[in-house]
Design an enzyme around this catalytic site. Sequence first.
Site, mmCIF file in Angstrom:
data_model
loop_
_atom_site.group_PDB
_atom_site.id
_atom_site.type_symbol
_atom_site.label_atom_id
_atom_site.label_comp_id
_atom_site.label_asym_id
_atom_site.label_seq_id
_atom_site.Cartn_x
_atom_site.Cartn_y
_atom_site.Cartn_z
ATOM 1 N N VAL A 1 18.685 71.422 47.873
ATOM 2 C CA VAL A 1 17.981 70.420 47.074
ATOM 3 C C VAL A 1 18.463 70.457 45.628
ATOM 4 C CG1 VAL A 1 15.744 69.748 46.171
ATOM 5 C CG2 VAL A 1 15.978 70.387 48.554
ATOM 6 N N ALA A 2 18.707 71.668 45.135
ATOM 7 C CA ALA A 2 19.118 71.791 43.740
ATOM 8 C C ALA A 2 20.451 71.102 43.489
ATOM 9 C CB ALA A 2 19.211 73.261 43.361
ATOM 10 N N GLU B 1 20.521 63.628 45.219
ATOM 11 C CA GLU B 1 19.897 62.677 46.137
ATOM 12 C C GLU B 1 19.633 61.323 45.482
ATOM 13 O OE1 GLU B 1 19.318 65.849 45.393
ATOM 14 O OE2 GLU B 1 17.223 65.730 44.888
ATOM 15 N N ASP C 1 43.244 29.796 31.221
ATOM 16 C CA ASP C 1 43.529 28.389 31.017
ATOM 17 C C ASP C 1 43.373 28.062 29.558
ATOM 18 O OD1 ASP C 1 43.731 27.627 33.620
ATOM 19 O OD2 ASP C 1 41.629 27.072 33.821
ATOM 20 N N ASP D 1 43.136 26.072 42.478
ATOM 21 C CA ASP D 1 43.130 27.379 41.833
ATOM 22 C C ASP D 1 42.576 28.466 42.750
ATOM 23 O OD1 ASP D 1 44.233 26.645 39.410
ATOM 24 O OD2 ASP D 1 42.308 26.042 38.556
ATOM 25 N N ASN E 1 21.700 71.066 37.555
ATOM 26 C CA ASN E 1 21.907 71.843 38.780
ATOM 27 C C ASN E 1 22.245 73.299 38.475
ATOM 28 O OD1 ASN E 1 21.428 69.618 40.277
ATOM 29 N ND2 ASN E 1 23.555 69.246 40.868
ATOM 30 N N GLU F 1 19.411 75.553 37.706
ATOM 31 C CA GLU F 1 18.572 75.673 38.894
ATOM 32 C C GLU F 1 19.123 76.725 39.840
ATOM 33 O OE1 GLU F 1 18.471 71.676 40.365
ATOM 34 O OE2 GLU F 1 17.085 71.022 38.807
ATOM 35 N N THR G 1 10.867 65.618 36.403
ATOM 36 C CA THR G 1 11.156 65.466 34.971
ATOM 37 C C THR G 1 12.491 64.788 34.676
ATOM 38 O OG1 THR G 1 12.099 67.677 34.882
ATOM 39 C CG2 THR G 1 9.757 67.460 34.383
ATOM 40 N N ASP G 2 13.487 65.001 35.539
ATOM 41 C CA ASP G 2 14.830 64.464 35.259
ATOM 42 C C ASP G 2 14.933 62.948 35.432
ATOM 43 O OD1 ASP G 2 16.360 66.460 34.352
ATOM 44 O OD2 ASP G 2 17.564 66.749 36.165
HETATM 45 P P1 ATP Z 1 44.509 23.988 31.627
HETATM 46 O O1 ATP Z 1 45.434 24.406 32.705
HETATM 47 O O2 ATP Z 1 44.619 24.840 30.424
HETATM 48 O O3 ATP Z 1 43.106 23.750 32.042
HETATM 49 P P2 ATP Z 1 45.247 21.222 31.712
HETATM 50 O O4 ATP Z 1 43.968 20.506 31.829
HETATM 51 O O5 ATP Z 1 46.272 20.600 30.859
HETATM 52 O O6 ATP Z 1 45.086 22.624 31.074
HETATM 53 P P3 ATP Z 1 45.743 20.608 34.460
HETATM 54 O O7 ATP Z 1 44.345 20.202 34.738
HETATM 55 O O8 ATP Z 1 46.504 21.318 35.496
HETATM 56 O O9 ATP Z 1 45.806 21.495 33.164
HETATM 57 O O10 ATP Z 1 46.506 19.303 34.045
HETATM 58 C C1 ATP Z 1 47.889 19.320 33.918
HETATM 59 C C2 ATP Z 1 48.337 18.112 33.123
HETATM 60 O O11 ATP Z 1 48.026 16.914 33.827
HETATM 61 C C3 ATP Z 1 47.646 17.932 31.792
HETATM 62 O O12 ATP Z 1 48.274 18.650 30.777
HETATM 63 C C4 ATP Z 1 47.738 16.454 31.541
HETATM 64 O O13 ATP Z 1 48.986 16.117 30.975
HETATM 65 C C5 ATP Z 1 47.666 15.886 32.925
HETATM 66 N N1 ATP Z 1 46.308 15.474 33.226
HETATM 67 C C6 ATP Z 1 45.196 16.167 33.120
HETATM 68 N N2 ATP Z 1 44.124 15.481 33.494
HETATM 69 C C7 ATP Z 1 44.584 14.279 33.877
HETATM 70 C C8 ATP Z 1 43.977 13.106 34.401
HETATM 71 N N3 ATP Z 1 42.684 13.041 34.619
HETATM 72 N N4 ATP Z 1 44.771 12.066 34.669
HETATM 73 C C9 ATP Z 1 46.088 12.137 34.476
HETATM 74 N N5 ATP Z 1 46.703 13.200 34.001
HETATM 75 C C10 ATP Z 1 45.982 14.264 33.699
#
Ligand code: ATP
Length: 884
Positions: free
Chosen positions: A282-283, A287, A329, A609, A671, A674, A702-703
Site C-alpha cells: 500500500v505504501a 493507487e 494557414d 485539408d 513513499n 513510509e 492527508t496526501d
Molecule cells: P490560406 O491557405 O492561408 O487559408 P487562402 O484562402 O489563400 O489562404 P485557399 O483557400 O486554398 O487559400 O485559396 C487559394 C487561392 O484561391 C486564394 O489565394 C485565392 O487566390 C483563390 N481563392 C480563394 N477563395 C476563392 C473563391 N471563393 N473564389 C475564387 N478564388 C478563390
Amino acid sequence: SPIMSIANLAREQVFEELKTSAAGLTDAEAAVRLKKYGRNEIRELAGTPLVLKFLANLYQFFALLLWVAAAMAYLGGMPELAVAIACVVLINAVFSFWQEYRAERAIAALKKLLPSYAKVIRDGREKRILSAELAPGDLLVLEAGDNISADARLIEEFELRTNNSTLTGESAPAVSTADPVPEEKRHLTEYPNLVFAGTSVVFGTGKAVVFAAGMRSEFGQIAHLTQTVKTEPSPLQKELGHVTGIVTVFSVTLGVVFYFLGTGLGHLAPLQGFLFMVGIIVANVPEGLLPTLSLSLAMGAQRMAKRKALIKKLSSVETLGSTDVILTDKTGTLTTNTMEVKKVWTGSPARLDLAGVLANNAKLSADGSVIGDPTEGALLTYARKAGTDPLAAAAANPRLYLLPFESRRKRMTSINRDQAGNVAAFVKGAPKEMLALCRKIEVNGQVKELDEDRRREIISIIDGYAGEALRVLAIAYRPLPAGLKEYTVENVEQGLIFLGLAAMTDPPRPEAAAAVKKCEQAGIRVIMITGDYSLTAEAVARQTGIIKGECRVIEGEELDNLSHEALIREINEKEVLFARVNPGHKLKVVSALKAAGKIVAVTGDGVNDAPALKKADIGVAMGVAGTDVAKEAAEIVLLDDNFATIVNAIEEGRTVYENIKKFVTYIFTSNVPEIIPFILFVLFKIPLPLTIMQILAVDLGTDIMPALALGSEQPEPDIMRRPPRPAKKRLLDLPLLARAYGWLGLLEGAAAMAGFYFVYFSAGWRPGSPMAASGPLYLAATTMCLAAIVTSQIGNGFACRSERSSTFSIGFFGNRFFLFGVLAELVIINLLIYFPPLAKVFGLFPIGPVNWAFLLLFTPAVFLAEELRKLVFRTWLYGKRPNP
Ligand code: ATP
C-alpha cells in the site's frame, strides 16, 4: 415503400410528397413537424450505469488486496482494524469514482460546445439552424465540407460528390444526380439522388429535401454500432498504468521478502507479517494516480476550452505540450478574414463587377453583412458600391451551372445566361493561375490579344498589390457556344478573356504578432503555408513576425519536385514560407516534418485539408470558417479561428504536463518515509515506528487534497520560455525518481525518524537502552512519526509547486486550492490524533505543544532544502534559459 418511391419522383412531385416548396418550409411549419416527428437526434446508448462504475473501484487489484487484509485482520481478532481497512477501501473507491465522474462530465460538457449546424432554406431565405432542428420537408443547402445531417432527396446539384463511407464502407466519392431514378431492387444507399445523414459533401453544391431524420434515418438505424467506440487511453495514462504495474510487482516482491524476513527473524507473527506485507504494498503502489491524472487532463481540456481551444481527444492535451512546429494557414488564422476590396485594376469596370457578382456564392444580408465566403462577400460589397445590385444582376443572369471553388484549382466558374439568351462563363481565382488560362483581354469594350508585354505589365501590378499584403484575385469571362452539352473544368476554363484584378485588404489579427513571438521564445517553429500568392504571403509573414530576415519562398509547384530530405534541409537552414500550395502540398510538408521526428500541429479548414489534419500530431480546425469535415478530422477546434489560441493551448498543454509531474513527485516522495521506518524495524529490531493504518492515513488521507491541488497550478511564468519537451521523454524519468526518492524522500524519512526518537529522547531514553514497544510513550512516538511525515509533506508541497523556479517567484500563496489542501491536511491529522475513536483505530496518542513545535520545524526545513537545490540547479544545470 413510401421512402423508396421518393427516388423516382420528379422535382415538383418531391415537393408535393413532402408538403414543401422551393421556398422551403416556414419556421412555423417546421416547428409543428419537429414536434410531431421529434428532434433530429440519434438516441445515445445508455452507458455503464453509475453504480457499476462505482462498484468497479471495489474490486481492482489494490482493493482486493485490502479486502483480503481486512478479512485476515478480522479472523486474527482485530475487528477494528478490519473495519478501518474496509472504510479505507470505500473512501478510496468513492474518491476515485468522483474523480472519474468529474473527468467524464468535463469531457461531455466539451462535446456540447461544438454543436452541429445545417444550412436550410426556410421562408425563402437561407439560414443556419441546429441540425437537431431539421424536420422532414426541410430544404437542405449543401456545399463541400458539410456534414449531411438527415436523409434527403436531391433536387439540384452542381458536381455534387459525397463521401458515404460511414454507411457503405466505400471511400471513393459517390457521384450524385438530382434527376429521378427508377425504383429497382437495390439498397436505399445505392440511389444516386439520395443523400444520407452521417455522410458528408466532398465536392460541389446541391439542394435536397429531407425525408427522414433522427432515428428514422439510415444512420440512426446503425448508430448503435458507432457509439461503442472506446476512448483510447493517452500516452501518459498508458505510461502511468505501466509504471503502476512495475511498482506493484516491485512492492509485492519487497513485501514478500520482508514477510519472510520478519517472520523468519522472529520479529513478527504470521498474521502480523501478512499485514505488514500489505502495508508495504500500500505504501508504494500509487493507487490514486490514474484517476488524478484523468481528472488533471480533463481539467486541462476545460481550461483550454475557456481559452477557445476545443480538445476532442484527451490525449491531445499532452501532445500539445510537446509541439515543435506549427504549420499555419494565413487567411483567417493569422489574418482577420475581413476582406475589403481596396484596389481594382481593369479596362472593363462594368463587366468586371458583373463577373465578380456572378462567380459568387456569398450573399449580403439586409444590414450589409456577408453570409458566406468573406472573399466573395467583398466583391459583392464592392460591386454594390459601384452601382451593380448583386441580387438584380443574379436574377437577370440565371445560373446554368457552377464549377465550384476548389483549393487545388484555386478558382471558381459560374455559367450564366443573360436576358438575350447568350451563355457565358464567369471565372475568378488566384491571379497567376488565372493569367495562364487567359488568351485575351477586354479593354474599353474591345477584346484584344493578351500579349507578353501585357502579361508582364499585369504581373508587375499583381506584385505591387501583393507587396502591400493585399490579396489579389483575377477575374475573367468567356462567351460559351450555345450548344455545349456538358460544362466541365476542361472545356470551360480555358481561352478566357481577362477582365482585371481586385485587391483586398485582410489585416493581420492584432494578437498574431505577440503569439508568434511567444512561439519563438518557446522554441516552437512557426511556418506559414498558404494557398495565396507568394508576395502577399511574404508581406503578411513579415507583418506578423514569422519571417524576419531573408526568406525562402517555396511554391506549390516547386514543392512537388522536392524530396522529403531536401525539404527538411531547406526548413532547417533558412526561414521558409510555402505559398500557392494546395492541400496535397500541406500533407507533404506535414509528412516530411513528422518523418524528421517533429511534433507537428497543422491548421486547416477545407474539406481537402482532412488528410493533413489527420496526419499531423495535432490537427487544428477552424471553428468558424472551417468545414464540418475538417472539424471532424482535427484534434482541436479553434472556436475563434485565431492563431494566438493555438499558442495558448500549447501553454495549457505544457502546464498540464508540468502539473502532473508536480503531483507525482509529491506523492512518490511520501513513499520513502513510509517504508524507512519499516526497514529499520526489521533490520534493527526497534519498535515499529509507523503502522499500516498510519501509512494508509497518509496515502489515502492527508496526501490527497494537496496532490490534487498541485495538479491545478497556474502556468509558470517561464513555461513558454523553455524549449518543447521531447515527445519521447518519459514522465517518470531518472531525475524525477532521484528527486522524489533519493532526495525529498530521504529528507522526509529522516524527519519521520527524528519525530519518532524525539519522544523517547524527551522521556530520558538514550541510545543503547531498550525502547518501549507499547504503551503511551510508544503511541506518542508513532504519532510523531506520522505527524512528521505530514508536516514535512507540507513543506514539500510548497516546494513542488515549481520544479525549477523558486516558489516565491511564482507567488507563494498563488494557489488557493493548495492552501485549502494544506488546511485539509492539518484538519485530518488533528482529527486522527485528537478524536478518540479515530485515534484508537489509527493507534495515535495526543501529543503536546513542545512536540508540535518540533514537528513544525520540518515544514520550512524540507521547503528550504528543496529551494536550495533549485537554486543550485538553476545556477549550474538548467542552462542558459533566460530568467523569468
Ligand atoms: P490560406 O491557405 O492561408 O487559408 P487562402 O484562402 O489563400 O489562404 P485557399 O483557400 O486554398 O487559400 O485559396 C487559394 C487561392 O484561391 C486564394 O489565394 C485565392 O487566390 C483563390 N481563392 C480563394 N477563395 C476563392 C473563391 N471563393 N473564389 C475564387 N478564388 C478563390
